[in-house]
Design a protein around this motif. Structure first.
Motif, PDB file in Angstrom:
ATOM      1  N   ASP A  40      15.085  86.315 -46.538  1.00  0.00           N
ATOM      2  CA  ASP A  40      15.304  87.549 -47.291  1.00  0.00           C
ATOM      3  C   ASP A  40      14.032  87.993 -47.994  1.00  0.00           C
ATOM      4  N   ASN A  41      12.899  87.791 -47.295  1.00  0.00           N
ATOM      5  CA  ASN A  41      11.576  88.187 -47.793  1.00  0.00           C
ATOM      6  C   ASN A  41      11.200  87.459 -49.088  1.00  0.00           C
ATOM      7  N   GLN A  42      11.679  86.220 -49.252  1.00  0.00           N
ATOM      8  CA  GLN A  42      11.296  85.388 -50.384  1.00  0.00           C
ATOM      9  C   GLN A  42      10.779  84.054 -49.860  1.00  0.00           C
ATOM     10  N   PHE A  43       9.742  83.525 -50.511  1.00  0.00           N
ATOM     11  CA  PHE A  43       9.189  82.232 -50.115  1.00  0.00           C
ATOM     12  C   PHE A  43       8.677  81.503 -51.350  1.00  0.00           C
ATOM     13  N   THR A  44       8.569  80.166 -51.212  1.00  0.00           N
ATOM     14  CA  THR A  44       8.183  79.311 -52.332  1.00  0.00           C
ATOM     15  C   THR A  44       6.871  78.606 -52.028  1.00  0.00           C
ATOM     16  N   ILE A  45       5.968  78.659 -52.983  1.00  0.00           N
ATOM     17  CA  ILE A  45       4.666  77.991 -52.898  1.00  0.00           C
ATOM     18  C   ILE A  45       4.675  76.791 -53.847  1.00  0.00           C
ATOM     19  N   ASP A  46       4.205  75.628 -53.338  1.00  0.00           N
ATOM     20  CA  ASP A  46       4.124  74.442 -54.191  1.00  0.00           C
ATOM     21  C   ASP A  46       2.664  74.133 -54.506  1.00  0.00           C
ATOM     22  N   PRO A  78       4.905  85.222 -58.514  1.00  0.00           N
ATOM     23  CA  PRO A  78       5.823  84.684 -59.515  1.00  0.00           C
ATOM     24  C   PRO A  78       5.534  85.249 -60.908  1.00  0.00           C
ATOM     25  N   GLY A  79       6.546  85.889 -61.507  1.00  0.00           N
ATOM     26  CA  GLY A  79       6.396  86.425 -62.857  1.00  0.00           C
ATOM     27  C   GLY A  79       5.427  87.583 -62.957  1.00  0.00           C
ATOM     28  N   PRO A 111      -2.897  80.189 -54.139  1.00  0.00           N
ATOM     29  CA  PRO A 111      -1.729  80.934 -54.613  1.00  0.00           C
ATOM     30  C   PRO A 111      -1.021  80.211 -55.768  1.00  0.00           C
ATOM     31  N   LYS A 112      -0.433  81.007 -56.638  1.00  0.00           N
ATOM     32  CA  LYS A 112       0.297  80.477 -57.781  1.00  0.00           C
ATOM     33  C   LYS A 112       1.591  79.828 -57.305  1.00  0.00           C
ATOM     34  N   SER A 113       1.928  78.692 -57.881  1.00  0.00           N
ATOM     35  CA  SER A 113       3.167  78.006 -57.528  1.00  0.00           C
ATOM     36  C   SER A 113       4.362  78.804 -58.022  1.00  0.00           C
ATOM     37  N   GLY A 114       5.441  78.751 -57.228  1.00  0.00           N
ATOM     38  CA  GLY A 114       6.653  79.455 -57.617  1.00  0.00           C
ATOM     39  C   GLY A 114       7.174  80.329 -56.484  1.00  0.00           C
ATOM     40  N   GLU A 115       8.089  81.206 -56.844  1.00  0.00           N
ATOM     41  CA  GLU A 115       8.744  82.052 -55.851  1.00  0.00           C
ATOM     42  C   GLU A 115       8.049  83.411 -55.750  1.00  0.00           C
ATOM     43  N   TRP A 116       7.686  83.756 -54.521  1.00  0.00           N
ATOM     44  CA  TRP A 116       7.048  85.037 -54.216  1.00  0.00           C
ATOM     45  C   TRP A 116       8.064  85.913 -53.465  1.00  0.00           C
ATOM     46  N   ASN A 154      14.636  81.684 -22.642  1.00  0.00           N
ATOM     47  CA  ASN A 154      13.741  81.374 -23.749  1.00  0.00           C
ATOM     48  C   ASN A 154      14.520  81.102 -25.033  1.00  0.00           C
ATOM     49  N   GLY A 155      13.975  80.192 -25.827  1.00  0.00           N
ATOM     50  CA  GLY A 155      14.573  79.872 -27.114  1.00  0.00           C
ATOM     51  C   GLY A 155      13.523  79.444 -28.106  1.00  0.00           C
ATOM     52  N   GLU A 156      13.980  79.199 -29.331  1.00  0.00           N
ATOM     53  CA  GLU A 156      13.069  78.794 -30.398  1.00  0.00           C
ATOM     54  C   GLU A 156      13.729  77.691 -31.208  1.00  0.00           C
ATOM     55  N   LEU A 157      12.975  76.625 -31.464  1.00  0.00           N
ATOM     56  CA  LEU A 157      13.432  75.526 -32.306  1.00  0.00           C
ATOM     57  C   LEU A 157      12.754  75.650 -33.665  1.00  0.00           C
ATOM     58  N   ILE A 158      13.556  75.638 -34.731  1.00  0.00           N
ATOM     59  CA  ILE A 158      13.045  75.780 -36.095  1.00  0.00           C
ATOM     60  C   ILE A 158      13.350  74.494 -36.854  1.00  0.00           C
ATOM     61  N   ILE A 159      12.313  73.802 -37.296  1.00  0.00           N
ATOM     62  CA  ILE A 159      12.456  72.579 -38.080  1.00  0.00           C
ATOM     63  C   ILE A 159      12.150  72.925 -39.533  1.00  0.00           C
ATOM     64  N   SER A 160      13.091  72.633 -40.410  1.00  0.00           N
ATOM     65  CA  SER A 160      12.930  72.919 -41.843  1.00  0.00           C
ATOM     66  C   SER A 160      13.073  71.622 -42.631  1.00  0.00           C
ATOM     67  N   ALA A 161      12.298  71.524 -43.702  1.00  0.00           N
ATOM     68  CA  ALA A 161      12.364  70.351 -44.573  1.00  0.00           C
ATOM     69  C   ALA A 161      12.286  70.803 -46.033  1.00  0.00           C
ATOM     70  N   LYS A 162      13.060  70.116 -46.849  1.00  0.00           N
ATOM     71  CA  LYS A 162      13.082  70.427 -48.275  1.00  0.00           C
ATOM     72  C   LYS A 162      13.006  69.129 -49.061  1.00  0.00           C
ATOM     73  N   GLY A 163      12.028  69.040 -49.944  1.00  0.00           N
ATOM     74  CA  GLY A 163      11.885  67.890 -50.824  1.00  0.00           C
ATOM     75  C   GLY A 163      12.088  68.308 -52.264  1.00  0.00           C
ATOM     76  N   ARG A 164      11.732  67.419 -53.159  1.00  0.00           N
ATOM     77  CA  ARG A 164      11.931  67.724 -54.578  1.00  0.00           C
ATOM     78  C   ARG A 164      10.983  68.816 -55.043  1.00  0.00           C
ATOM     79  N   THR A 165       9.796  68.876 -54.458  1.00  0.00           N
ATOM     80  CA  THR A 165       8.785  69.832 -54.948  1.00  0.00           C
ATOM     81  C   THR A 165       8.213  70.720 -53.848  1.00  0.00           C
ATOM     82  N   PHE A 166       8.761  70.665 -52.651  1.00  0.00           N
ATOM     83  CA  PHE A 166       8.127  71.417 -51.565  1.00  0.00           C
ATOM     84  C   PHE A 166       9.174  71.833 -50.538  1.00  0.00           C
ATOM     85  N   VAL A 167       8.799  72.813 -49.717  1.00  0.00           N
ATOM     86  CA  VAL A 167       9.564  73.198 -48.522  1.00  0.00           C
ATOM     87  C   VAL A 167       8.553  73.419 -47.398  1.00  0.00           C
ATOM     88  N   ARG A 168       8.983  73.102 -46.168  1.00  0.00           N
ATOM     89  CA  ARG A 168       8.099  73.304 -45.015  1.00  0.00           C
ATOM     90  C   ARG A 168       8.928  73.793 -43.825  1.00  0.00           C
TER      91      ARG A 168
END
Length: 624
Positions: free
Chosen positions: A230-236, A260-261, A290-295, A399-413
Motif C-alpha cells: 500500500d505504498n508504505q515501507f519500513t527502513i531499519d 518518517p515524521g 535513510p532515516k529509520s522508520g516508516e516511509w 510464467n510466475g513469481e516467487l516472493i520470499i518475505s522475512a520479518k524479524g524484531r527490527t527488520f523486514v526483507r
C-alpha cells in the motif's frame, strides 16, 4: 553517519542451487557480484517496433538499479557493433555517463549482426566465473541478418548455435534474451536462454520494456529489498541506502515521498541526500543514509513498484532456476547474514518469520512458512536455514513469481524471483504428408529431462470422457511420432498426454495434460429416407339435422347387406324346393285320387255283381 550495529558470527556457508545442477545438491555461489553486458539492437526495423525509442528509458532504469559492486557495459549493434557505454565498475560517474549515452540510441542500422555482438561483448571472459556472476542481456526485434545473401545469414546463425553458445555455456554465462517483435527469431532467442539458464521473454509492445528489464535485473542483480505494501515501507538501522522505483502513467500527478515524521517531498524539493530521477513512465529515488522508520509514497499503487536496499543484514536464498519442470519439486533454503557471516544466534532466529508466496496465471497463493525445525525438507533444526519445498502440482504452466518475505524484531526483507514452468515434453501437431492426416510429435525437453527415461501414453478424448488410444512410435532419443487420421471421427477431441520421466538430476516427474484440441471431419452417415405413409382423407363432419332426418338417414345409410344376393339365392332355392314339393304333392295327390277312383270303380263292379237283382234302386244308390 549513523553507526551500524551487527552480529559477528562464523563465516557464511551459503547453500544455493546452481542453474542446471541437480536440485537435491548444493554448491557454493560463484560470486556475490554481477558482471552484466547489455546488447541493444539499433537496426532499422526498430523504427517500427520501437518508434518512440522506449529502449532509452528502459536502459536508464536498468542502469539506475545496478548496485555499485557491479561491472557493466552497453553495446549497440546493427550491421556493426559499437561499445555505447564502456565496460567498467558501476558508480555515480558511470551512471551519469550511461544515462547521457542512452539518449543516442536510435534505429540507424541496416542489419542485425547478433553473432558479432555476442562475440564482442564476451571476448574478455575466460574460464569459469570466480568473483563475478556473468550475465548477458540481449534485446532484438529481428532475425540474424548480416547480408543479402541468405546462405550467409544461415551460416551466421549456425555459428551462434554451434560455436558461440557452447563457449558461453562453458564459461557460466547466463544469456537473457528479449524478443521485441513477433518477427524475431524466437527459436534462437529461446535456445540461447534455455541452454545457459537465462531468461527469455517476448514483448510485443515497447511500453513493456521497463518492467521486463526490472524482472531481468532481479535475476542477474539479486538485490536486497524490503516489502512495499500500500505504498508504505519500513527502513531499519542496518540500511545505508534505499532505491525506490515508482511506476506512473502518462498524466499522473507528480510522485511524492513522505519520510518518517516529515513532510511530503517531490522532485523539486528533494534534499541533497535524495537523488531523484524522473523519466518516461517511472520515478527512481536513491536515498542515502535513510532515516529509520516508516516511509510513504504518494502515487498510484503498482505491483511492480519496488524498494531495494543496500544493507549489511542480508537475506540469502536458494538460486531458483529460470525454468522448472511441471510437477517438479525443489528444496528451497533461506538464511541471514550480517557483514557476510551467517547468523546462528537463537535470540535472532527464534523471532524470524519467513514466508513464501507465489504469483502466476492462477492469481496469488496464500503465504506458506519456511521453517528451521529439522522436519520435512529442513535438514537440521536451529542451524539458521529456513526450508521448504517449492514446485509440484501447485504450479501452473507459464510464467510466475516467487516472493520470499522475512520479518524479524527490527527488520523486514524481501526477495523476488521469476520462473517459467514448462512441461517435460512438448507436443507438436502439424499437417502430415497424406491429406486429412496430422503428424504428432512428442519431444522431451532434453536439457531438463533424461530422454531415455520418458514413458508416454497419448490418446484422444471426447468431452464425455470417451478415450481412443493413439499409437506413437518412440525412438532412441525419446521422441515419439505417429499419424492421426481426422476423417475417422467427427467433432472436437482433446489430445491427452501422460508422461512418466526422470529429470537430468534423476528425480521422478509425472505429467498429465491435454495441450491440443483437434477437429474431426468424418462425414455423417447417409440419411435413409422413410417411406411415405398413406394419406387418409379426413371424414367430413356432418351438418346438424333433425331427429326425423337422422332416423331416415340411418335407414338409408343402413348398408345393403352383402347377404342380399345370398338371401335371393336362398329364396330361389326355397321356391324351387317348394315348387318341387308342390308338384310332388300334386303328383302324389293325383296318384292317390286316381288309385282311389279306380278302387271305387272296382268296388262298384263287385257290388254290381253281388247285389241281388231284386234290390230297390234307392238302396243301390246308397250302397254306391
Amino acid at each position: 553517519m549513523k553507526m551500524r550495529g551487527g552480529w559477528i558470527f562464523p563465516v557464511l556457508i551459503l547453500v544455493v542451487l546452481g542453474l542446471g545442477a541437480p536440485p537435491t545438491q548444493a554448491k557454493p555461489a560463484t560470486g556475490e557480484k554481477a558482471d552484466v553486458r547489455i546488447l541493444i539492437d539499433i537496426s532499422g526495423s526498430m523504427k517500427k517496433n520501437d518508434p518512440e525509442n522506449l529502449r532509452r528509458p528502459a536502459l536508464r532504469l536498468l542502469v539506475g538499479l545496478l548496485p555499485t559492486e557491479t561491472r557493466a557495459g552497453v553495446w549497440t549493434f546493427g550491421q556493426y557493433v559499437n561499445m555505447q557505454i564502456p565496460l567498467g565498475q558501476v558508480d555515480a560517474a558511470w551512471k551519469r555517463k550511461a544515462r547521457n549515452e542512452s539518449k543516442k540510441i536510435g534505429s540507424p542500422g541496416q542489419r542485425t549482426n547478433i553473432e558479432m555482438a555476442l562475440k564482442r561483448a564476451s571476448e574478455d571472459w575466460e574460464g569459469s566465473p570466480t568473483l563475478y556472476r556473468r550475465s548477458l542481456i540481449l534485446l532484438t526485434d529481428g532475425m540474424v541478418d548480416v547480408s543479402r545473401n541468405k546462405a550467409k545469414n544461415k551460416a551466421s546463425r549456425k555459428q551462434i548455435l554451434n560455436k558461440i553458445l557452447p563457449r558461453l555455456k562453458k564459461m557460466g554465462v547466463a544469456v537473457n534474451t528479449i524478443a521485441l517483435s513477433e518477427n524475431a527469431d524466437h527459436e534462437l532467442m529461446r535456445k540461447l536462454a534455455e541452454a545457459t539458464g537465462g531468461w527469455y521473454e517476448q514483448v510485443n509492445d515497447a511500453n513493456q520494456l521497463q518492467r521486463v528489464f526490472l524482472r531481468i535485473f532481479e535475476k542477474v542483480g539479486k538485490p536486497d529489498a524490503v516489502p512495499l505494501k500500500d505504498n508504505q515501507f519500513t527502513i531499519d538501522d542496518s540500511i545505508t541506502e534505499a532505491t525506490v522505483l515508482v511506476f506512473h502513467k502518462p498524466g499522473a500527478k507528480p510522485t511524492q515521498l513522505i519520510p518518517p515524521g516529515g513532510k511530503p517531498i517531490d522532485a523539486e524539493s528533494a534534499p541533497d541526500s535524495i537523488s531523484w530521477h524522473r523519466d518516461e513512465g517511472y520515478d527512481m529515488l536513491t536515498i542515502s543514509d535513510p532515516k529509520s522508520g516508516e516511509w510513504r509514497i504518494r502515487a498510484e499503487v503498482d505491483p511492480d513498484n519496488r524498494v531495494m536496499v543496500v544493507t549489511d543484514l542480508k537475506m540469502n536464498t536458494t538460486d531458483l532456476p529460470s525454468r522448472l519442470i511441471h510437477g517438479q519439486s525443489l528444496p528451497f533454503l533461506t538464511s541471514f547474514t550480517d557483514h557476510g557471516k551467517r547468523i546462528r544466534k537463537k535470540s535472532f532466529l527464534n523471532v524470524v518469520e519467513a514466508t513464501a508466496q507465489q504469483r502466476d496465471g492462477n492469481g496469488e497463493s496464500e503465504p506458506r512458512p519456511l521453517l528451521d525445525d529439522g522436519k520435512g525438507p529442513d535438514p537440521k533444526a536451529g542451524d539458521g536455514f529456513f526450508s521448504m519445498r517449492f514446485g509440484g502440482e501447485s504450479l501452473s504452466s507459464g510464467n510466475g513469481e516467487l516472493i520470499i518475505s522475512a520479518k524479524g524484531r527490527t527488520f523486514v526483507r524481501e526477495k523476488r524471483m521469476s520462473y517459467e514452468v514448462v512441461p517435460p515434453v512438448m507436443l507438436e501437431v502439424k499437417p502430415g504428408e497424406i491429406p486429412n492426416q496430422l503428424l504428432l510429435t512428442l519431444m522431451p525437453a532434453a536439457d531438463l529431462v533424461d530422454p531415455a527415461s520418458v514413458k508416454s501414453q497419448v490418446w484422444l478424448e471426447t468431452a464425455e470422457g470417451e478415450q481412443t488410444p493413439l499409437d506413437l512410435i518412440q525412438d532412441a532419443g525419446g521422441v515419439s511420432q505417429g499419424n492421426l487420421d481426422i476423417t475417422t471421427f467427427s467433432g472436437a477431441r482433446k489430445i491427452v498426454v501422460s508422461v512418466d520421466a526422470k529429470t537430468v538430476a534423476g528425480e521422478s516427474v509425472e505429467y498429465f495434460d491435454a495441450p491440443v484440441e483437434v477437429e474431426g471431419i468424418m462425414p455423417p452417415p447417409a440419411a435413409v429416407e422413410p417411406k411415405p405413409e398413406p394419406v387418409t382423407e379426413p371424414t367430413p363432419t356432418p351438418a346438424a339435422e333433425s331427429p326425423a332426418e337422422a332416423v331416415e338417414e340411418k335407414r338409408a345409410e343402413k348398408p345393403e347387406p352383402a347377404v342380399e344376393e345370398e338371401e335371393e339365392s336362398l329364396l330361389m332355392t326355397a321356391v324351387w324346393l317348394g315348387g318341387g314339393n308342390l308338384l310332388l304333392l300334386l303328383a302324389l295327390g293325383g296318384g292317390f285320387w286316381w288309385m282311389r277312383r279306380r278302387n271305387q270303380q272296382g268296388l262298384v263292379s263287385l257290388l254290381d255283381e253281388e247285389l241281388p237283382e231284386n234290390l230297390p234302386a234307392a238302396e243301390v244308390k246308397e250302397a254306391a
